[in-house]
Design a protein around this motif. Structure first.
Motif, PDB file in Angstrom:
ATOM      1  N   MET A 285       1.143  -3.328  -2.045  1.00 24.77           N
ATOM      2  CA  MET A 285       0.475  -2.498  -1.043  1.00 24.77           C
ATOM      3  C   MET A 285       1.474  -1.958  -0.028  1.00 24.77           C
ATOM      4  SD  MET A 285      -2.251  -1.046  -0.135  1.00 24.77           S
ATOM      5  CE  MET A 285      -3.540  -1.829  -1.104  1.00 24.77           C
ATOM      6  N   GLU A 286       2.505  -2.729   0.260  1.00 21.44           N
ATOM      7  CA  GLU A 286       3.554  -2.237   1.143  1.00 21.44           C
ATOM      8  C   GLU A 286       4.257  -1.031   0.526  1.00 21.44           C
ATOM      9  OE1 GLU A 286       7.365  -4.059   3.636  1.00 21.44           O
ATOM     10  OE2 GLU A 286       6.831  -4.911   1.684  1.00 21.44           O
ATOM     11  N   ASP A 287       4.500  -1.080  -0.798  1.00 18.01           N
ATOM     12  CA  ASP A 287       5.099   0.065  -1.489  1.00 18.01           C
ATOM     13  C   ASP A 287       4.175   1.272  -1.460  1.00 18.01           C
ATOM     14  OD1 ASP A 287       7.335  -1.408  -2.096  1.00 18.01           O
ATOM     15  OD2 ASP A 287       6.665  -1.967  -4.111  1.00 18.01           O
ATOM     16  N   VAL A 288       2.864   1.020  -1.573  1.00 23.14           N
ATOM     17  CA  VAL A 288       1.900   2.120  -1.531  1.00 23.14           C
ATOM     18  C   VAL A 288       1.949   2.827  -0.184  1.00 23.14           C
ATOM     19  CG1 VAL A 288      -0.561   2.675  -1.495  1.00 23.14           C
ATOM     20  CG2 VAL A 288       0.341   1.147  -3.255  1.00 23.14           C
ATOM     21  N   LEU A 289       1.895   2.073   0.882  1.00 23.92           N
ATOM     22  CA  LEU A 289       1.844   2.664   2.224  1.00 23.92           C
ATOM     23  C   LEU A 289       3.191   3.221   2.649  1.00 23.92           C
ATOM     24  CD1 LEU A 289      -0.417   0.076   4.096  1.00 23.92           C
ATOM     25  CD2 LEU A 289      -1.060   2.170   2.904  1.00 23.92           C
ATOM     26  N   GLY A 290       4.285   2.712   2.066  1.00 24.48           N
ATOM     27  CA  GLY A 290       5.592   3.273   2.386  1.00 24.48           C
ATOM     28  C   GLY A 290       5.711   4.711   1.951  1.00 24.48           C
ATOM     29  N   ASP A 291       5.057   5.072   0.815  1.00 23.46           N
ATOM     30  CA  ASP A 291       4.913   6.450   0.353  1.00 23.46           C
ATOM     31  C   ASP A 291       6.236   7.109   0.004  1.00 23.46           C
ATOM     32  OD1 ASP A 291       2.980   8.394  -0.349  1.00 23.46           O
ATOM     33  OD2 ASP A 291       3.648   9.625   1.332  1.00 23.46           O
ATOM     34  N   TYR A 292       7.302   6.363  -0.129  1.00 23.98           N
ATOM     35  CA  TYR A 292       8.534   6.955  -0.662  1.00 23.98           C
ATOM     36  C   TYR A 292       9.219   5.953  -1.571  1.00 23.98           C
ATOM     37  CZ  TYR A 292      11.714  10.811  -0.957  1.00 23.98           C
ATOM     38  OH  TYR A 292      12.409  11.888  -1.430  1.00 23.98           O
ATOM     39  N   GLN A 293       8.440   5.364  -2.451  1.00 24.55           N
ATOM     40  CA  GLN A 293       8.943   4.416  -3.432  1.00 24.55           C
ATOM     41  C   GLN A 293       9.339   5.166  -4.702  1.00 24.55           C
ATOM     42  OE1 GLN A 293       9.383   1.058  -3.204  1.00 24.55           O
ATOM     43  NE2 GLN A 293      10.267   1.158  -5.260  1.00 24.55           N
ATOM     44  N   ARG A 294      10.475   4.828  -5.273  1.00 22.25           N
ATOM     45  CA  ARG A 294      10.880   5.448  -6.531  1.00 22.25           C
ATOM     46  C   ARG A 294       9.933   5.013  -7.643  1.00 22.25           C
ATOM     47  NH1 ARG A 294      14.463   2.588  -9.941  1.00 22.25           N
ATOM     48  NH2 ARG A 294      15.806   4.400 -10.144  1.00 22.25           N
ATOM     49  N   ALA A 295       9.884   5.803  -8.698  1.00 18.47           N
ATOM     50  CA  ALA A 295       8.997   5.501  -9.819  1.00 18.47           C
ATOM     51  C   ALA A 295       9.343   4.144 -10.423  1.00 18.47           C
ATOM     52  CB  ALA A 295       9.114   6.592 -10.878  1.00 18.47           C
ATOM     53  N   LYS A 296       8.309   3.344 -10.686  1.00 15.41           N
ATOM     54  CA  LYS A 296       8.536   2.014 -11.247  1.00 15.41           C
ATOM     55  C   LYS A 296       7.242   1.482 -11.821  1.00 15.41           C
ATOM     56  CE  LYS A 296       7.459  -0.898  -7.250  1.00 15.41           C
ATOM     57  NZ  LYS A 296       7.907  -2.030  -6.422  1.00 15.41           N
ATOM     58  N   VAL A 297       7.328   0.340 -12.528  1.00 17.60           N
ATOM     59  CA  VAL A 297       6.160  -0.360 -13.047  1.00 17.60           C
ATOM     60  C   VAL A 297       6.375  -1.851 -12.872  1.00 17.60           C
ATOM     61  CG1 VAL A 297       7.102  -0.361 -15.397  1.00 17.60           C
ATOM     62  CG2 VAL A 297       4.644  -0.685 -15.039  1.00 17.60           C
ATOM     63  N   ASP A 298       5.326  -2.550 -12.434  1.00 18.25           N
ATOM     64  CA  ASP A 298       5.345  -4.010 -12.297  1.00 18.25           C
ATOM     65  C   ASP A 298       4.120  -4.576 -13.005  1.00 18.25           C
ATOM     66  OD1 ASP A 298       7.659  -4.061 -10.764  1.00 18.25           O
ATOM     67  OD2 ASP A 298       6.567  -3.906  -8.866  1.00 18.25           O
ATOM     68  N   VAL A 299       4.280  -5.776 -13.559  1.00 24.43           N
ATOM     69  CA  VAL A 299       3.169  -6.512 -14.156  1.00 24.43           C
ATOM     70  C   VAL A 299       2.849  -7.692 -13.257  1.00 24.43           C
ATOM     71  CG1 VAL A 299       2.322  -7.739 -16.190  1.00 24.43           C
ATOM     72  CG2 VAL A 299       3.948  -5.845 -16.461  1.00 24.43           C
ATOM     73  N   PHE A 300       1.577  -7.829 -12.879  1.00 28.00           N
ATOM     74  CA  PHE A 300       1.202  -8.986 -12.068  1.00 28.00           C
ATOM     75  C   PHE A 300       0.018  -9.693 -12.716  1.00 28.00           C
ATOM     76  CE2 PHE A 300      -0.785  -5.248 -10.436  1.00 28.00           C
ATOM     77  CZ  PHE A 300      -2.003  -5.604  -9.883  1.00 28.00           C
ATOM     78  N   ASP A 301      -0.696 -10.483 -11.988  1.00 26.80           N
ATOM     79  CA  ASP A 301      -1.667 -11.418 -12.568  1.00 26.80           C
ATOM     80  C   ASP A 301      -2.657 -10.730 -13.507  1.00 26.80           C
ATOM     81  OD1 ASP A 301      -2.571 -10.206 -10.058  1.00 26.80           O
ATOM     82  OD2 ASP A 301      -4.400 -11.354 -10.377  1.00 26.80           O
ATOM     83  N   GLU A 302      -3.055 -11.466 -14.547  1.00 28.52           N
ATOM     84  CA  GLU A 302      -4.026 -11.015 -15.543  1.00 28.52           C
ATOM     85  C   GLU A 302      -3.551  -9.762 -16.281  1.00 28.52           C
ATOM     86  OE1 GLU A 302      -7.773 -10.517 -13.651  1.00 28.52           O
ATOM     87  OE2 GLU A 302      -7.873 -12.579 -12.901  1.00 28.52           O
ATOM     88  N   ASN A 303      -2.217  -9.646 -16.440  1.00 32.36           N
ATOM     89  CA  ASN A 303      -1.621  -8.531 -17.190  1.00 32.36           C
ATOM     90  C   ASN A 303      -2.006  -7.162 -16.620  1.00 32.36           C
ATOM     91  OD1 ASN A 303      -0.291 -10.230 -19.000  1.00 32.36           O
ATOM     92  ND2 ASN A 303      -2.069 -10.327 -20.370  1.00 32.36           N
ATOM     93  N   ARG A 304      -2.197  -7.115 -15.323  1.00 33.81           N
ATOM     94  CA  ARG A 304      -2.471  -5.837 -14.677  1.00 33.81           C
ATOM     95  C   ARG A 304      -1.163  -5.145 -14.335  1.00 33.81           C
ATOM     96  NH1 ARG A 304      -6.175  -6.288  -9.747  1.00 33.81           N
ATOM     97  NH2 ARG A 304      -4.900  -8.106  -9.237  1.00 33.81           N
ATOM     98  N   LEU A 305      -1.234  -3.811 -14.235  1.00 36.55           N
ATOM     99  CA  LEU A 305      -0.040  -2.999 -13.991  1.00 36.55           C
ATOM    100  C   LEU A 305      -0.099  -2.363 -12.609  1.00 36.55           C
ATOM    101  CD1 LEU A 305       0.328  -1.091 -17.395  1.00 36.55           C
ATOM    102  CD2 LEU A 305       1.570  -3.137 -16.644  1.00 36.55           C
TER     103      LEU A 305
END
Length: 400
Positions: A121-141
């Motif tokens: 959520m911090e990356d969302v609100l920062g609004d200048y995050q480079r393109a990326k993908v993360d996997v977190f709980d329950e295989n969500r992206l």
């Protein structure tokens, strides 16, 4: 809540590129915004601290719910109503579209209800995050992409699109009311799209693919603008702002490459994920998305070489123009050098009479000849004519 009517997909058409005006191109707004954000960031704050950027828009909440036969679309003014409908219809797939960040309480509720990690959520609100993908709980992206367009100010503008996937939903965040995702919405409305029959990860793929597809109109607009600049140089109409435009478009191309490169790496990482996270069937579509990213990278590299060549062409043209000016000045100087010598020679003041009163016949006798002045002017004209004939035969008076 009413169902939307069917609508065809919107074509991806490149924006119209205006001819260069006399005003200089403004520098990249997003680059300045990123620099300002880096300066204002609080060093040493706790990871996951949520901060609303100054100037963020008031959130608007959109919900599209669908399956093979059902389609519902509505904008909600109350998050409680949206959440209640979402909870009451677990059999449907949902696209929850949040546009605008300027409500910290709402962002915290979304983070809690959809179990979003505070760092994401911090990356969302920062609004200048480079393109990326993360996997977190329950295989969500958690995916981040950069949406681009070539604006009327002749510069690249980009906005962040953040996606969170779940078993039956995709949650998207963007800090702008307008975006490039209408083609996906129209495909959902039509009822004939594969999105209606696929998983939520496939919807995330569709959104990512549309973002990549919109890189091509951006690059097409840049290519058209480069051609406009080339025409200005070849037509011999450069002005004092042309160099600044070339430097600006060069900076835009470098910036565009910075946007595309992480997209390629993000999709490559998705292709390496286990089937439990992204199914093999969906990976086939992400491979096509990867090809689009590679093509966009190739275009960016090609345009970077083109703008470097354009810079060399501009500097060469300016050098040739300077040489032409120097040639003209040199010819003019060459013509007046012998004339200046002659008139300077006869402009010297010598005494015709000696101290004893006698006449000195060797002291410029031509000055006292009755035809001295016409003869001198004729000699000067012959000198100029002879020089011009010599310069012409040498090709100095032509463009050869």
């Amino acid at each position: 809540m009413t169902a939307a009517t069917a609508s065809p997909d919107l074509p991806l058409a490149p924006p119209v590129v205006p001819a260069p005006a006399d005003e200089p191109v403004r520098s990249g707004v997003s680059d300045r915004a990123a620099t300002q954000q880096a300066r204002e960031q609080q060093v040493g704050q706790r990871p996951g601290t949520l901060t609303i950027r100054e100037g963020s828009l008031v959130p608007r909440l959109f919900l599209i719910s669908y399956d093979d036969t059902v389609f519902e679309e509505q904008e909600y003014t109350s998050y409680d109503e949206l959440w209640a409908y979402f909870q009451a219809n677990p059999q449907l797939k949902h696209w929850i579209d949040v546009r605008g960040y300027n409500d910290l309480a709402l962002m915290q509720r979304l983070m809690q209800d959809f179990r979003i990690h505070a760092l994401h959520m911090e990356d969302v609100l920062g609004d200048y995050q480079r393109a990326k993908v993360d996997v977190f709980d329950e295989n969500r992206l958690f995916l981040v992409s950069r949406m681009t367009e070539f604006t009327s100010l002749l510069e690249i503008d980009d906005d962040q699109l953040s996606l969170v996937t779940g078993p039956n939903y995709v949650l998207s965040f963007q800090d702008d009311y307008d975006d490039c995702l209408d083609s996906v919405r129209n495909r959902l409305r039509s009822g004939f799209s594969m999105i209606r029959h696929k998983s939520s990860v496939y919807l995330a793929y569709a959104l990512t693919d549309v973002v990549l597809d919109h890189y091509y109109p951006t690059m097409a607009a840049i290519g058209d603008y480069i051609e406009v600049l080339e025409d200005r140089i070849f037509q011999g109409r450069p002005n004092r702002h042309l160099l600044s435009r070339i430097l600006q478009i060069k900076k835009d191309i470098v910036r565009f490459r910075r946007l595309v490169y992480p997209e390629r790496e993000k999709i490559a990482e998705i292709l390496r994920m286990p089937d439990a996270v992204v199914s093999e069937e969906t990976k086939v579509f992400f491979k096509d998305c990867y090809d689009h990213a590679i093509q966009a990278m190739d275009l960016a590299e090609s345009y970077r070489e083109s703008i470097s060549s354009l810079m060399d062409l501009y500097l060469s043209d300016q050098s040739n123009r300077m040489n032409e000016v120097m040639k003209v000045l040199t010819i003019i100087s060459s013509i007046f050098i012998p004339l200046s010598f002659v008139v300077g020679l006869y402009g010297m003041n010598f005494q015709r009479e000696n101290p004893d009163g006698s006449i000195n016949h060797l002291n410029m006798p031509e000055l006292y000849e009755p035809w001295g002045y016409p003869v001198l002017m004729a000699i000067l004209a012959l000198i100029v004519t002879g020089q011009l004939i010599y310069f012409y035969r040498k090709g100095w008076l032509t463009n050869r």
